[in-house]
Design a protein around this motif. Structure first.
Motif, PDB file in Angstrom:
ATOM      1  N   PRO A   1       0.832  -1.206   0.000  1.00 33.28           N
ATOM      2  CA  PRO A   1       0.000   0.000   0.000  1.00 33.28           C
ATOM      3  C   PRO A   1       0.865   1.255   0.000  1.00 33.28           C
ATOM      4  CG  PRO A   1      -0.747  -1.566   1.663  1.00 33.28           C
ATOM      5  CD  PRO A   1       0.563  -2.070   1.162  1.00 33.28           C
ATOM      6  N   ASP A   2       0.455   2.241  -0.810  1.00 28.89           N
ATOM      7  CA  ASP A   2       1.130   3.535  -0.789  1.00 28.89           C
ATOM      8  C   ASP A   2       0.255   4.627  -0.172  1.00 28.89           C
ATOM      9  OD1 ASP A   2      -0.769   3.988  -2.695  1.00 28.89           O
ATOM     10  OD2 ASP A   2       0.617   4.413  -4.332  1.00 28.89           O
ATOM     11  N   THR A   3      -0.971   4.247   0.181  1.00 23.72           N
ATOM     12  CA  THR A   3      -1.910   5.206   0.770  1.00 23.72           C
ATOM     13  C   THR A   3      -2.597   4.552   1.955  1.00 23.72           C
ATOM     14  OG1 THR A   3      -2.300   6.195  -1.405  1.00 23.72           O
ATOM     15  CG2 THR A   3      -3.908   6.675   0.336  1.00 23.72           C
ATOM     16  N   VAL A   4      -2.581   5.237   3.087  1.00 27.78           N
ATOM     17  CA  VAL A   4      -3.235   4.740   4.301  1.00 27.78           C
ATOM     18  C   VAL A   4      -4.488   5.577   4.545  1.00 27.78           C
ATOM     19  CG1 VAL A   4      -3.021   4.340   6.772  1.00 27.78           C
ATOM     20  CG2 VAL A   4      -1.054   3.956   5.265  1.00 27.78           C
ATOM     21  N   MET A   5      -5.620   4.903   4.708  1.00 30.01           N
ATOM     22  CA  MET A   5      -6.895   5.566   4.959  1.00 30.01           C
ATOM     23  C   MET A   5      -7.396   5.160   6.331  1.00 30.01           C
ATOM     24  SD  MET A   5      -8.674   5.044   1.217  1.00 30.01           S
ATOM     25  CE  MET A   5      -9.806   6.416   1.433  1.00 30.01           C
ATOM     26  N   LEU A   6      -8.018   6.089   7.032  1.00 29.77           N
ATOM     27  CA  LEU A   6      -8.592   5.782   8.340  1.00 29.77           C
ATOM     28  C   LEU A   6      -9.761   6.718   8.605  1.00 29.77           C
ATOM     29  CD1 LEU A   6      -6.204   7.182  11.092  1.00 29.77           C
ATOM     30  CD2 LEU A   6      -5.868   7.609   8.681  1.00 29.77           C
ATOM     31  N   GLY A   7     -10.594   6.304   9.528  1.00 28.14           N
ATOM     32  CA  GLY A   7     -11.762   7.102   9.869  1.00 28.14           C
ATOM     33  C   GLY A   7     -11.402   8.349  10.663  1.00 28.14           C
ATOM     34  N   PHE A   8     -12.363   9.256  10.775  1.00 26.29           N
ATOM     35  CA  PHE A   8     -12.132  10.540  11.455  1.00 26.29           C
ATOM     36  C   PHE A   8     -12.259  10.368  12.969  1.00 26.29           C
ATOM     37  CE2 PHE A   8     -13.172  14.900  12.744  1.00 26.29           C
ATOM     38  CZ  PHE A   8     -12.189  15.589  12.050  1.00 26.29           C
ATOM     39  N   TRP A   9     -11.499  11.183  13.662  1.00 23.65           N
ATOM     40  CA  TRP A   9     -11.557  11.175  15.134  1.00 23.65           C
ATOM     41  C   TRP A   9     -12.674  12.129  15.557  1.00 23.65           C
ATOM     42  CZ3 TRP A   9     -11.143  14.648  19.173  1.00 23.65           C
ATOM     43  CH2 TRP A   9     -10.838  14.109  20.437  1.00 23.65           C
ATOM     44  N   ASP A  10     -13.813  11.589  15.932  1.00 23.42           N
ATOM     45  CA  ASP A  10     -14.923  12.445  16.372  1.00 23.42           C
ATOM     46  C   ASP A  10     -15.798  11.666  17.332  1.00 23.42           C
ATOM     47  OD1 ASP A  10     -16.367  10.664  14.843  1.00 23.42           O
ATOM     48  OD2 ASP A  10     -16.811  12.059  13.234  1.00 23.42           O
ATOM     49  N   ASP A  11     -16.862  12.316  17.806  1.00 21.00           N
ATOM     50  CA  ASP A  11     -17.771  11.695  18.767  1.00 21.00           C
ATOM     51  C   ASP A  11     -19.123  11.417  18.138  1.00 21.00           C
ATOM     52  OD1 ASP A  11     -18.527  14.264  18.410  1.00 21.00           O
ATOM     53  OD2 ASP A  11     -18.591  14.813  20.531  1.00 21.00           O
ATOM     54  N   ALA A  12     -19.121  11.089  16.854  1.00 27.04           N
ATOM     55  CA  ALA A  12     -20.373  10.789  16.166  1.00 27.04           C
ATOM     56  C   ALA A  12     -21.026   9.551  16.768  1.00 27.04           C
ATOM     57  CB  ALA A  12     -20.109  10.562  14.678  1.00 27.04           C
ATOM     58  N   GLN A  13     -22.347   9.541  16.722  1.00 27.22           N
ATOM     59  CA  GLN A  13     -23.113   8.419  17.258  1.00 27.22           C
ATOM     60  C   GLN A  13     -22.808   7.151  16.454  1.00 27.22           C
ATOM     61  OE1 GLN A  13     -25.054   8.397  19.930  1.00 27.22           O
ATOM     62  NE2 GLN A  13     -25.690   6.273  19.738  1.00 27.22           N
ATOM     63  N   PRO A  14     -22.291   6.070  17.082  1.00 28.37           N
ATOM     64  CA  PRO A  14     -21.966   4.852  16.330  1.00 28.37           C
ATOM     65  C   PRO A  14     -23.218   4.209  15.741  1.00 28.37           C
ATOM     66  CG  PRO A  14     -20.956   4.836  18.516  1.00 28.37           C
ATOM     67  CD  PRO A  14     -21.944   5.951  18.510  1.00 28.37           C
ATOM     68  N   ARG A  15     -23.083   3.648  14.533  1.00 28.89           N
ATOM     69  CA  ARG A  15     -24.176   2.927  13.880  1.00 28.89           C
ATOM     70  C   ARG A  15     -23.717   1.496  13.583  1.00 28.89           C
ATOM     71  NH1 ARG A  15     -26.398   6.146   8.792  1.00 28.89           N
ATOM     72  NH2 ARG A  15     -27.618   4.220   8.712  1.00 28.89           N
ATOM     73  N   ASP A  16     -24.617   0.562  13.807  1.00 31.00           N
ATOM     74  CA  ASP A  16     -24.324  -0.845  13.534  1.00 31.00           C
ATOM     75  C   ASP A  16     -25.007  -1.230  12.228  1.00 31.00           C
ATOM     76  OD1 ASP A  16     -23.906  -3.547  13.438  1.00 31.00           O
ATOM     77  OD2 ASP A  16     -24.384  -3.908  15.549  1.00 31.00           O
ATOM     78  N   PHE A  17     -24.252  -1.204  11.132  1.00 27.58           N
ATOM     79  CA  PHE A  17     -24.847  -1.475   9.817  1.00 27.58           C
ATOM     80  C   PHE A  17     -25.193  -2.947   9.635  1.00 27.58           C
ATOM     81  CE2 PHE A  17     -22.662   2.534   9.067  1.00 27.58           C
ATOM     82  CZ  PHE A  17     -23.591   3.226   8.303  1.00 27.58           C
ATOM     83  N   PHE A  18     -24.692  -3.826  10.517  1.00 32.58           N
ATOM     84  CA  PHE A  18     -25.032  -5.237  10.403  1.00 32.58           C
ATOM     85  C   PHE A  18     -26.363  -5.569  11.076  1.00 32.58           C
ATOM     86  CE2 PHE A  18     -20.238  -6.416  10.177  1.00 32.58           C
ATOM     87  CZ  PHE A  18     -20.201  -5.925   8.891  1.00 32.58           C
TER      88      PHE A  18
END
Length: 910
Positions: free
Chosen positions: A643-660
């Protein structure tokens, strides 16, 4: 009786005088699980199979040699030699036998190699193929092999009926004009049905009974064949009466010359006539002769089909099959030569059972005809039932074949189903017509066997160590090519039908078979793929990389897939045929009790299947998230595929959602809810990663020269709406503006071009091509005050013209937008290393910038790409301020990717 342990078949033989359970527990311990309900005649005890007392097995001669000889002789040796020599001539007949035996010899070496590479159980050839090629290919070829046995059984029953009618019918050779059994299509169908019913009764009595009687049958057939050879030397020239079933000629008597050089010379070359057994007297050709001849070599698998009844299948199958091959080849060659030297061509073309009237005692041949054909029919019926039971045991067709499995050792229902299909086959009017289909089906099986052995040899698997050494990749390749060539030259239409049937079965089993969903044994395809991938990875030299052929190679760091399913789906589209790695860090350390990530890794593989993404999984156990992320960023991938690009989620306090678990979620599943649930989601209000650790992860990635992407609001991304071209989603936006250093030159920097390239790649992905790409930038040069307005433009072409020319050079179709009301930010007193940099960014500036971007997003933006400012390197308090700046900047936007590129990824040259 002493205990014996066969290294190729882990079976322990135990005397019936000793209690089997007591003996097992004495030797192996009391806690090993025992399964008494094994239908192969074994008690499963841990990793061993223990033969049940009283279950009798057969050896090489009775279990392999005799069945193979009887199956190969079948209808050919007594009933169709005249058809072959009379039409094709001696030279062509011997050449066809040579080609057929050469292909069979190569196939037999492949069978011997596979059968001596491990324990062989019931199912014979199907068992070998499925354990080598995997459930899809093995199941498909096994199904065709099952039908090949069914058709072969129908062929032999038709031949047996023909023998009965020719001997005991009206004016039959053994009853003369005194009467006999009636003859018509319906009567012949009745006789075939009766013979098939007798075969059913014998098969229900058990295959071992047939195996033990095969020796007596073989001796009987051998006596009859010996009488045929002697008769060529003893019987004087005579006029032979044509059979009543021949209505093509008016001549009543045909000439038998005895041994004669002139007769041999007249029978040397081909002279094709008409087949009197067909209703219309079809013209015989080379292919039809070859199709009938090949039925004489298809019985070579009869010994392998009896593998479940053999004492030592890995030893008996090679020895018995090769010996039978040599015996039948010598018999066919001698019979062809003597036939050509003693019988006129008219006799051979118009009386296929010529051996009977010229015999010293005709009942010998009559008995030989009936015994050879009926025993071959019985052998094929039993073989078909065993293959069908093996398919059912392996759960290849799921519930459809599940009732075929028997616990008694004799698959009654499988025998009945096989008998019913044979009953359908015997309705065919011509034996020669059945022979064409039979030959194509068996050649398809031979092709698969050679393919399996060739693949094992080419894959160089360390565990492929057969004790049979007289084979090589060359013999397997020759058998494979010969089978394919002969199959298509014989009957191209039938061959194409067989190939399409095999391909259709492979595809259907891959998609629907329970065995393919959870394979219990290895697949040759995986070994070959590994072999090829390793070779090409070594050829992929990282020193020869060029920007013209760059493609995204992504490492997506995921805490919990439950909350990141839309993001994973999006990155799968963004990779554009590149590398996609899902990375996850678990905080912990090895404790000596085994791999703590082994079980979790299986859930991640199921996740890939569920989301239908083309990704690899890398899990890391580390003492901190930062340490694990650094390991993944540095070590993920292999060779030049990193990999030449690393992606990650944002650091925030958003309400977690369970898509499963969300009822309306397209990613809903219960796969990960069993056993307390896999992938635990972060609860609302739960402790997050410290800001300093998060920001330092970004710095670590940049330190190892990787691009960084931070993804926010992707829980709002509706991939289904994008794919169905929803009118509310119209654009992909790119903002070529650095938040903390807005400049007109940002669009032409490496960082700006990297963001533009990523956006262009997303738009080119399938399902995204209807969206319009919009590129935004500002006119600003270095600003001195905070406020609104434009700085004076420098000399040269206007900014919008330069930007459009750049897009044209890059072959990117996009519209350009110059934002004139972007606020200015005075950076003249600061640098990126000043500690006050993030603290001094005015809140009004962030709100204004956010409102400008948000206004554009509200016009129907699916995804927004913006520039990511450089993260701080030292103080913890600066990390928190940095994240607050990013939070204010991206608040309430559409799904947003903050991009910081370090590498040039665009090219304008050829």
């Amino acid at each position: 009786m002493a205990e014996t342990l066969d290294p190729l078949s882990p079976t322990v033989n135990i005397s019936p005088r000793i209690g089997i359970l007591q003996k097992l527990r004495t030797r192996f311990g009391r806690n090993v699980p025992i399964n008494r309900n094994n239908s192969e005649g074994y008690v499963e005890f841990g990793e061993f199979r223990v033969e049940r007392p009283g279950i009798k097995k057969v050896g090489t001669f009775a279990g392999v040699f005799c069945p193979v000889v009887l199956s190969m002789f079948s209808a050919l040796v007594f009933i169709r030699m005249g058809y072959l020599v009379g039409n094709a001539g001696l030279l062509v007949t011997l050449a066809q036998f040579a080609v057929a035996y050469l292909i069979v010899l190569f196939t037999v070496t492949s069978i011997c190699a596979i059968s001596t590479n491990g324990a062989v159980e019931g199912g014979g050839v199907y068992f070998m193929l499925s354990r080598t090629l995997g459930p899809e290919f093995g199941g498909a070829i096994g199904t065709l092999f099952f039908f090949a046995n069914v058709v072969s059984s129908a062929l032999c029953i038709s031949a047996c009926t023909e023998a009965l009618v020719e001997n005991f019918g009206t004016n039959g050779y053994l009853v003369g004009e005194s009467g006999g059994i009636p003859d018509s299509w319906w009567y012949r169908f009745l006789y075939r049905s009766v013979l098939n019913a007798v075969g059913l009764g014998v098969s229900l009595a058990g295959a071992s009974l047939f195996a033990r009687t095969s020796l007596a049958i073989w001796v009987t057939m051998l006596v009859c064949l010996a009488s045929a050879f002697l008769s060529f030397f003893i019987t004087s020239p005579a006029q032979i009466e044509k059979p009543d079933s021949n209505h093509l000629i008016n001549t009543t008597y045909l000439n038998y010359t005895g041994l004669s050089v002139s007769t041999l010379a007249s029978n040397m070359y081909p002279q094709y006539g008409r087949d009197y057994t067909t209703a219309s007297g079809q013209l015989v050709d080379f292919a039809s002769v070859l199709g009938v001849l090949f039925t004489g070599v298809t019985g070579v698998m009869a010994g392998a089909n009896m593998s479940g009844e053999l004492k030592h299948p890995s030893r008996s199958i090679p020895r018995g099959t090769l010996a039978a091959l040599l015996f039948t080849a010598a018999s066919y060659a001698a019979l062809s030569l003597l036939t050509a030297a003693t019988c006129s061509r008219e006799l051979l073309q118009n009386n296929y059972v010529y051996l009977l009237p010229i015999n010293v005692w005709p009942p010998f041949i009559a008995v030989g005809m009936i015994v050879a054909t009926f025993s071959a029919a019985l052998s094929n019926l039993i073989g078909a039932s065993r293959v069908l039971e093996a398919l059912a045991k392996d759960d290849i067709f799921g519930f459809l074949l599940r009732p075929m499995v028997s616990r008694s050792g004799n698959p009654v229902l499988a025998v009945v189903v096989s008998w019913a299909l044979v009953q359908v086959g015997v309705a065919a009017d011509s034996l020669n017509a059945i022979a064409q289909v039979n030959s194509v089906l068996f050649m398809t099986s031979y092709f698969a066997i050679n393919l399996a052995c060739l693949g094992l040899e080419l894959a160089s698997a360390p565990n492929f160590r057969p004790t049979f050494r007289q084979f090589s990749w060359a013999t397997s390749l020759a058998g494979l090519c010969g089978s394919a060539a002969l199959m298509f030259s014989l009957r191209a239409l039938y061959a194409a039908g067989g190939a399409l049937a095999a391909a259709g079965l492979v595809l259907a089993l891959h998609l629907l078979s329970p065995a393919a969903a959870e394979p219990k044994w290895g697949s040759l395809s995986q070994a070959l793929i590994f072999h090829q991938v390793r070779k090409y990875l070594l050829l992929l030299d990282p020193r020869r990389e060029h920007v013209k052929f760059w493609r995204p190679q992504m490492l997506l760091l995921v805490a919990s897939p439950r909350q990141s399913a839309p993001l994973i789906d999006f990155v799968n589209d963004q990779k554009k045929g590149g590398l996609f790695v899902l990375g996850h860090v678990r905080v912990g350390r090895l404790d000596g009790a085994g791999d703590p990530l082994a079980e979790e890794h299986q859930y991640w593989l199921k996740l890939i299947d569920h989301l239908k993404v083309k990704a690899f999984v890398e899990l890391c156990l580390a003492e901190s998230v930062r340490s694990g992320a650094a390991h993944l960023a540095r070590l993920s991938g292999l060779g030049a595929m990193k990999p030449d690009t690393v992606m990650l989620g944002f650091w925030d306090d958003a309400q977690p959602r369970d898509f499963f678990r969300e009822p309306e979620s397209p990613y809903r599943t219960e796969l990960f809810d069993a056993g307390g649930g896999a992938f635990p989601a972060r609860r609302a209000g739960a402790a997050r990663l410290p800001p300093a650790e998060y920001v330092r992860i970004l710095s670590d990635v940049l330190c190892v020269n990787k691009n960084v992407c931070i993804c926010r609001h992707f829980h709002l991304l509706d991939m289904a709406a994008v794919e169905r071209k929803s009118p509310r989603l119209k654009y992909i936006d790119v903002w070529l503006v650095d938040l903390l250093a807005p400049s007109r030159e940002e669009a032409f920097s490496v960082r700006g071009l990297f963001a533009l390239q990523l956006a262009a790649v997303v738009r080119s992905a399938r399902g995204w091509q209807h969206l319009q790409l919009r590129v935004h930038t500002t006119r600003h040069e270095a600003s001195l005050t905070v406020g609104s307005g434009d700085s004076p433009a420098p000399d040269g072409p206007p900014l919008q013209q330069r930007l459009e020319e750049l897009l044209k050079l890059l072959r990117i179709n996009a519209t350009t937008h110059i934002i004139s009301d972007w606020p200015k930010l005075d950076l003249s007193r600061w640098s990126d290393t000043d500690e006050d940099l993030y603290q001094r960014v005015p809140a009004t500036y962030l709100k204004t910038v956010n409102s400008i971007v948000r206004e554009r997003c509200e016009q129907g933006t699916a995804v927004t790409f913006v520039q990511l400012s450089a993260p701080p390197r030292e103080a913890d308090e600066l990390c928190e301020q940095y994240l607050q700046v990013l939070d204010e900047f991206t608040k309430d936007l559409s799904p947003t990717i903050l991009v910081r590129g370090l590498k040039s990824v665009t090219s304008t040259s050829l």
